[in-house]
Motif scaffolding. Structure first.
Motif, short mmCIF file in Angstrom:
data_model
loop_
_atom_site.label_atom_id
_atom_site.label_comp_id
_atom_site.label_asym_id
_atom_site.label_seq_id
_atom_site.Cartn_x
_atom_site.Cartn_y
_atom_site.Cartn_z
N PRO A 47 0.82 -1.21 0.00
CA PRO A 47 0.00 0.00 0.00
C PRO A 47 0.86 1.27 0.00
O PRO A 47 1.81 1.39 0.79
N ALA A 48 0.54 2.20 -0.89
CA ALA A 48 1.22 3.49 -0.94
C ALA A 48 0.29 4.54 -0.35
O ALA A 48 -0.76 4.85 -0.92
N VAL A 49 0.66 5.08 0.81
CA VAL A 49 -0.23 5.98 1.54
C VAL A 49 0.09 7.44 1.23
O VAL A 49 1.18 7.79 0.78
N THR A 56 -4.94 9.30 3.16
CA THR A 56 -5.26 7.88 3.38
C THR A 56 -5.91 7.68 4.75
O THR A 56 -5.52 8.32 5.75
N GLN A 57 -6.87 6.79 4.78
CA GLN A 57 -7.50 6.37 6.03
C GLN A 57 -7.43 4.85 6.12
O GLN A 57 -7.75 4.15 5.17
N ILE A 58 -7.00 4.36 7.28
CA ILE A 58 -6.90 2.92 7.51
C ILE A 58 -7.66 2.58 8.78
O ILE A 58 -7.49 3.23 9.82
N THR A 106 -3.39 4.83 13.18
CA THR A 106 -2.28 5.70 12.79
C THR A 106 -1.26 4.88 12.01
O THR A 106 -1.12 3.67 12.20
N PHE A 107 -0.53 5.57 11.13
CA PHE A 107 0.41 4.86 10.26
C PHE A 107 1.51 5.81 9.81
O PHE A 107 1.38 7.05 9.91
N GLU A 166 -8.50 3.35 2.57
CA GLU A 166 -9.15 4.28 1.65
C GLU A 166 -8.15 5.36 1.23
O GLU A 166 -7.26 5.75 1.99
N ASN A 167 -8.35 5.84 0.00
CA ASN A 167 -7.52 6.92 -0.55
C ASN A 167 -6.03 6.58 -0.62
O ASN A 167 -5.17 7.44 -0.38
#
Length: 477
Positions: A400-402, A406-408, A418-419, A450-451
């Motif tokens: 995944p490229a954030v 981005t929401q996880i 959080t990431f 998402e995103n």
């Protein structure tokens, strides 16, 4: 790299016009949308073989033709010397068969369709077929229309699609053996038995799946498969919604038909450029009921979820088999698996139903992580499905490229995680400490992402399997 082209499964109705009885025309028919969106089916192997309940559903063949020592010994120890396979039929009574109870179990499982074996290679029909005199469930044994009763209960009590499995050939039918001896240059068995049964099944029960089997010894031309399928797609009562598999002759698996099975337990390992299905069984050693099965022979819920998740991630559907008993019950251990599956899908179904494969199918850093994606919302959503809960407070994913948008989150658990974006690629996600009584599910946890910067699916050509071919078609262990 190229943009993912949504395959024919996204079309909900057949193309305009009529289909000709040839594979070029028949293979151009779009697969109805419901099948790809549903992902999960239930398979039921039920017949006279459920009475001896020993070895597998190939009991008759293994005893009489292969003369397997285990089967021969079993018969010698338990039945009189002149006992025949036909003598098992009166014992197939299905006295506790409650199709509405079955329907309740299937609905609770979260499956989208059910496929009942209406006739296996032994030739016994589970419906009162006009083409199987005195070797059917109305004339002998249950004295019931097992197919019709289940079809009705499924349609009354559930939202599942009802389908039928039908074996084209029969091991010991004299007309089939006669055609076979003539190198399939005659079609007496097809003309008087195999095809009339198929037309009868469709016209009587309107099944939305025709799961053909047992055609591998002869080519599709012997079986008149294209003629039947042209009628099915053009004029049958289920012409707009029916789906079929690829077992219509020894030359058709992984080549022609609707969805591809290719082989029992088919697992391509990579993407396949055609809709496919993995049929597998909860009993590791048989498709039919075995009276001497041990608990360790039955897949655990963790093993079952692993099969489902990996299959869907690779673009396949999965057909989960159990063998009911001769007295008409689904064993409690199988019911438990189905209800466990249903409880998991109630929470995590959004990562399974109506999903497509993503750019990557599993993760490059953390093992036992599978990806799916959905494109039916405002923006594509990517799901990472974890077969094991992280052992530390962080989880590293390589694909995944954030971005800052981005929401996880964990599906079924409130709030956002959080990431941190990794320097080269991927993401490091902080996993919260969640009390046991607040965990969203007991097995296989899902991250909704998402995103993502790479949320749009892009597939390299080398992601597809170059070795899609059938293996020997035989349900026997």
């Amino acid at each position: 790299m190229f943009e993912l082209v949504i395959l024919s499964v996204l079309f909900s109705t057949a193309a305009s016009g009529r289909y000709d009885p040839n594979w070029k025309s028949l293979d151009s028919r779009p697969l109805p949308t419901w099948y790809d969106e549903g992902k999960i089916g239930i398979f039921l192997h039920w017949g006279v073989f459920s009475v001896p309940a020993f070895g597998s559903e190939w009991f008759w063949w293994n005893w009489q033709e292969a003369k397997s020592p285990a089967y021969v010994s079993y018969m010698q120890q338990n039945y009189r010397p002149d006992f025949t396979y036909a003598d098992f039929a009166p014992m197939f009574r299905a006295e506790f068969y409650n199709p509405f109870k079955w329907a309740d179990i299937f609905q609770a499982s979260g499956a989208s369709y059910v496929v009942l074996v209406t006739k296996h290679h032994e030739g016994f029909t589970n419906w009162p077929s006009n083409h199987s005199w005195n070797w059917n469930a109305m004339d002998i044994g249950p004295k019931k229309d097992l197919v019709g009763d289940l079809a009705n209960s499924i349609r009354i009590k559930t939202n599942l699609k009802f389908g039928v499995y039908h074996s084209m050939f029969e091991w010991f039918h004299p007309l089939y053996l006669q055609d076979k001896a003539k190198n399939f240059q005659t079609q007496d068995f097809v003309r008087t038995k195999a095809l009339p049964e198929l037309y009868e099944l469709v016209n009587t029960y309107s099944p939305e799946i025709i799961w053909s089997d047992g055609a591998w010894e002869a080519p599709d031309t012997y079986w008149n498969s294209t003629e039947f399928l042209a009628w099915l797609y053009n004029d049958s009562p289920v012409k707009d919604t029916v789906v079929v598999n690829d077992r219509w002759g020894g030359n058709t698996p992984c080549q022609h038909g609707g969805f591809w099975n290719c082989d029992d337990g088919y697992t391509p390992g990579k993407l396949v450029g055609h809709k496919w299905e993995k049929c597998m069984t909860l009993d590791k050693y048989s498709w039919g009921f075995r009276a001497n099965a041990k608990l360790q022979d039955i897949l655990t819920i963790e093993e079952l979820l692993s099969e489902i998740i990996s299959t869907v991630s690779l673009g396949g559907n999965i057909l989960i088999n159990v063998g009911p008993t001769s007295f008409g019950e689904i064993l409690p251990v199988y019911e438990e698996r189905f209800r466990q599956l249903g409880s998991w899908l109630k929470v995590n179904g959004e990562a399974i139903y109506k999903t497509n494969f993503w750019t990557y199918q599993n993760d490059s850093i953390t093992p036992n992580v599978w990806y799916t994606s959905r494109t039916d919302g405002a923006q594509p959503v990517v799901y990472a499905i974890l077969l094991a809960w992280p052992k530390t407070s962080s989880l590293v994913l390589g694909h995944p490229a954030v971005t800052s948008d981005t929401q996880i989150s964990i599906v079924g658990y409130p709030g956002q995680l959080t990431f941190t974006a990794l320097s080269m690629s991927g993401v490091k996600i902080t996993i919260p400490t969640i009390p046991a009584n607040q965990m969203p599910c007991e097995w296989a946890w899902v991250l909704r992402m998402e995103n993502l910067k790479n949320r749009h699916t892009k597939i390299r050509s080398d992601a597809f399997s170059k070795n899609v071919r059938p293996i020997e078609m035989r349900k026997d262990f």
